[in-house]
Design an enzyme around this catalytic site. Sequence first.
Site, PDB file in Angstrom:
ATOM      1  N   HIS A  68      -6.201 -37.581  12.495  1.00  0.00           N
ATOM      2  CA  HIS A  68      -6.079 -36.685  13.649  1.00  0.00           C
ATOM      3  C   HIS A  68      -4.832 -37.002  14.468  1.00  0.00           C
ATOM      4  O   HIS A  68      -4.137 -36.104  14.942  1.00  0.00           O
ATOM      5  CB  HIS A  68      -7.347 -36.801  14.506  1.00  0.00           C
ATOM      6  N   PHE A 109      -2.414 -31.029  21.658  1.00  0.00           N
ATOM      7  CA  PHE A 109      -2.218 -29.950  20.698  1.00  0.00           C
ATOM      8  C   PHE A 109      -2.022 -28.604  21.403  1.00  0.00           C
ATOM      9  O   PHE A 109      -1.354 -27.714  20.877  1.00  0.00           O
ATOM     10  CB  PHE A 109      -3.410 -29.885  19.736  1.00  0.00           C
ATOM     11  N   GLU A 110      -2.581 -28.462  22.586  1.00  0.00           N
ATOM     12  CA  GLU A 110      -2.476 -27.214  23.354  1.00  0.00           C
ATOM     13  C   GLU A 110      -1.211 -27.133  24.198  1.00  0.00           C
ATOM     14  O   GLU A 110      -0.873 -26.080  24.742  1.00  0.00           O
ATOM     15  CB  GLU A 110      -3.705 -27.046  24.249  1.00  0.00           C
ATOM     16  N   TRP A 153      -6.751 -34.969  28.313  1.00  0.00           N
ATOM     17  CA  TRP A 153      -7.260 -36.030  27.444  1.00  0.00           C
ATOM     18  C   TRP A 153      -6.509 -37.320  27.774  1.00  0.00           C
ATOM     19  O   TRP A 153      -5.326 -37.288  28.069  1.00  0.00           O
ATOM     20  CB  TRP A 153      -7.022 -35.636  25.990  1.00  0.00           C
ATOM     21  N   ILE A 186      -3.242 -41.408  21.260  1.00  0.00           N
ATOM     22  CA  ILE A 186      -3.469 -42.806  20.887  1.00  0.00           C
ATOM     23  C   ILE A 186      -4.152 -42.826  19.527  1.00  0.00           C
ATOM     24  O   ILE A 186      -5.171 -42.167  19.326  1.00  0.00           O
ATOM     25  CB  ILE A 186      -4.310 -43.518  21.961  1.00  0.00           C
ATOM     26  N   PHE A 213      10.302 -34.090  26.985  1.00  0.00           N
ATOM     27  CA  PHE A 213       9.173 -34.509  26.156  1.00  0.00           C
ATOM     28  C   PHE A 213       8.564 -35.797  26.706  1.00  0.00           C
ATOM     29  O   PHE A 213       9.065 -36.893  26.465  1.00  0.00           O
ATOM     30  CB  PHE A 213       9.651 -34.703  24.720  1.00  0.00           C
ATOM     31  N   THR A 261      -8.707 -41.934  12.200  1.00  0.00           N
ATOM     32  CA  THR A 261      -8.534 -40.824  11.265  1.00  0.00           C
ATOM     33  C   THR A 261      -7.094 -40.314  11.322  1.00  0.00           C
ATOM     34  O   THR A 261      -6.286 -40.774  12.125  1.00  0.00           O
ATOM     35  CB  THR A 261      -9.479 -39.657  11.612  1.00  0.00           C
TER      36      THR A 261
END
Length: 161
Positions: free
Chosen positions: A92, A61-62, A28, A86, A117, A90
């Site tokens: 999210h 998230f994965e 993404w 980014i 990280f 919302t």
Amino acid sequence: MASGDQRGGRPPVGAGAGLRVGIVRATWNPEIVDRLAAGAQRGLDDLGVAETTEVTVPGCFEIPYAAQVLARSGEVDAIVVIGAVIRGETTHYELVSEGAAQGVMAVQLETGIPVGFGLVTVENTEQAAARSEGPGGHNVGEDAACVAVSMALLARDFSTP
């Protein structure tokens, strides 16, 4: 001074020779993630890391799950995670960035494999671009690669034979 103890600085050139480093990258936001990945590879090359394994996942998230799989595999001494979250309209953003950060921290504490990280969590693409610059500029992926090598050296220096 132990080889991993650089007093907050970057490890010396070649310090990562012999280390095996896994790279987990999200697909993404590819334009930013590609720049972060280039920075991570630049950092690993400068530190002499020749053996890398790259895994891609759909989004940030994965990343913790993939990092856990790599960490438990016995195939890596450290991991670099790369992605970009980014802010949108919302909540999210908060769920993904906090979940990814907490998940990555849990992976390294539970497995003993350090994780650099390299996730940028920013308000807009301009901020993401400023954190994923090319050679000589600020690149969070490159920073994460240096952190991963530093922490792997620390673990090696203090492990029992």
